[in-house]
Enzyme design. Structure first.
Site, PDB file in Angstrom:
ATOM      1  N   HIS A 168     -22.598 -36.492  14.114  1.00 44.70           N
ATOM      2  CA  HIS A 168     -22.414 -37.525  13.006  1.00 44.70           C
ATOM      3  C   HIS A 168     -21.774 -38.706  13.458  1.00 44.70           C
ATOM      4  CE1 HIS A 168     -23.734 -35.206   9.148  1.00 44.70           C
ATOM      5  NE2 HIS A 168     -23.284 -34.371  10.038  1.00 44.70           N
ATOM      6  N   CYS A 195     -28.216 -35.530  13.170  1.00 51.35           N
ATOM      7  CA  CYS A 195     -28.105 -33.950  12.835  1.00 51.35           C
ATOM      8  C   CYS A 195     -29.172 -33.536  11.989  1.00 51.35           C
ATOM      9  CB  CYS A 195     -26.622 -34.056  11.929  1.00 51.35           C
ATOM     10  SG  CYS A 195     -25.971 -32.215  11.614  1.00 51.35           S
ATOM     11  N   GLU A 251     -21.630 -41.644  12.317  1.00 50.52           N
ATOM     12  CA  GLU A 251     -21.503 -42.625  11.049  1.00 50.52           C
ATOM     13  C   GLU A 251     -20.208 -42.209  10.277  1.00 50.52           C
ATOM     14  OE1 GLU A 251     -23.514 -40.027  10.896  1.00 50.52           O
ATOM     15  OE2 GLU A 251     -23.124 -39.082   9.204  1.00 50.52           O
TER      16      GLU A 251
HETATM   17  N1  GLN Z   1     -27.349 -27.274   9.246  1.00 57.32           N
HETATM   18  C1  GLN Z   1     -27.873 -28.496   8.668  1.00 57.32           C
HETATM   19  C2  GLN Z   1     -29.378 -28.280   8.652  1.00 57.32           C
HETATM   20  O1  GLN Z   1     -29.937 -27.418   9.060  1.00 57.32           O
HETATM   21  C3  GLN Z   1     -27.609 -29.654   9.642  1.00 57.32           C
HETATM   22  C4  GLN Z   1     -26.151 -30.257   9.489  1.00 57.32           C
HETATM   23  C5  GLN Z   1     -26.008 -31.679   9.106  1.00 57.32           C
HETATM   24  O2  GLN Z   1     -26.670 -32.426   9.212  1.00 57.32           O
HETATM   25  N2  GLN Z   1     -24.521 -31.997   9.458  1.00 57.32           N
HETATM   26  O3  GLN Z   1     -30.141 -29.274   8.276  1.00 57.32           O
END
Ligand code: GLN
Length: 186
Positions: free
Chosen positions: A167, A74, A169
């Protein structure tokens, strides 16, 4: 385990279940003896600021450029992306993975959701938890797609770098971490 901000504790638990000795990295000194890196989800703009204030940006950049295996999830994927869309003014990345990531790519309305993902070489689908997730809008040559959602890559690998927009995890399904660790071991 980069532990400046975000969902790093769940990664540490997943790595521990697989027998890896995860070290929480908050300062350059914490990097001593590290064989591989995990960059967690969280908020990439905050992590960008903390990478600067912690002094970790340069040593991490050097480690990644030197071929240290990295798993980014992410926000961690955003940190690795060569190109960034919808970043904030001046937001930096390690530019190590030849993809374009669009921050918050699913917009505000459907910003968080779950979906079953087919992972390459796995019979059983993997549940993907997407939280204000980025979208991968371009993959460069040599970037292998390990999982897709509606025809778009959501998990990729390129050399020693693995990255997912979701995610892994948070579900207790450790197959992605296991794959990453198998790559580190080899
Ligand atoms: N929107 C977040 C960002 O720009 C990422 C979201 C996440 O890691 N769950 O970093």
């Amino acid at each position: 385990m980069l532990a400046l901000q975000g969902a790093f504790r769940e990664h540490v638990q997943a790595l521990a279940r697989l027998g890896a000795d995860a070290v929480e990295v908050r300062t350059p000194a914490d990097l001593a003896g590290v064989d591989a890196l995990v960059l967690p989800g969280g908020e990439s703009t905050t992590m960008d600021l903390l990478l600067g204030s912690s002094g970790l940006r340069e040593p991490l950049q050097a480690a990644i450029a030197g071929g240290t295996p990295v798993l980014g999830t992410c926000a961690g994927l955003i940190l690795l992306a060569r190109d960034l869309e919808d970043g904030v003014e001046g937001q930096r990345t390690f530019a190590a993975l030849d993809v374009t990531a669009r921050r918050n790519g699913y917009g505000r309305q459907v910003s968080s959701f779950e979906a079953d993902l087919e992972l390459a070489d796995e019979a059983v689908p993997m549940r993907g938890v997407f939280i204000r997730a980025p979208r991968i809008t371009r993959t460069g040559e040599g970037v292998e797609v390990l999982a897709q959602l509606d025809g778009e890559p959501v998990c990729v690998r390129s050399g020693p770098i693995m990255a997912a927009t979701f995610h892994p995890e948070l579900t207790g399904d450790d197959r992605l971490h296991a794959r990453f660790l198998a790559g580190v071991a080899s």
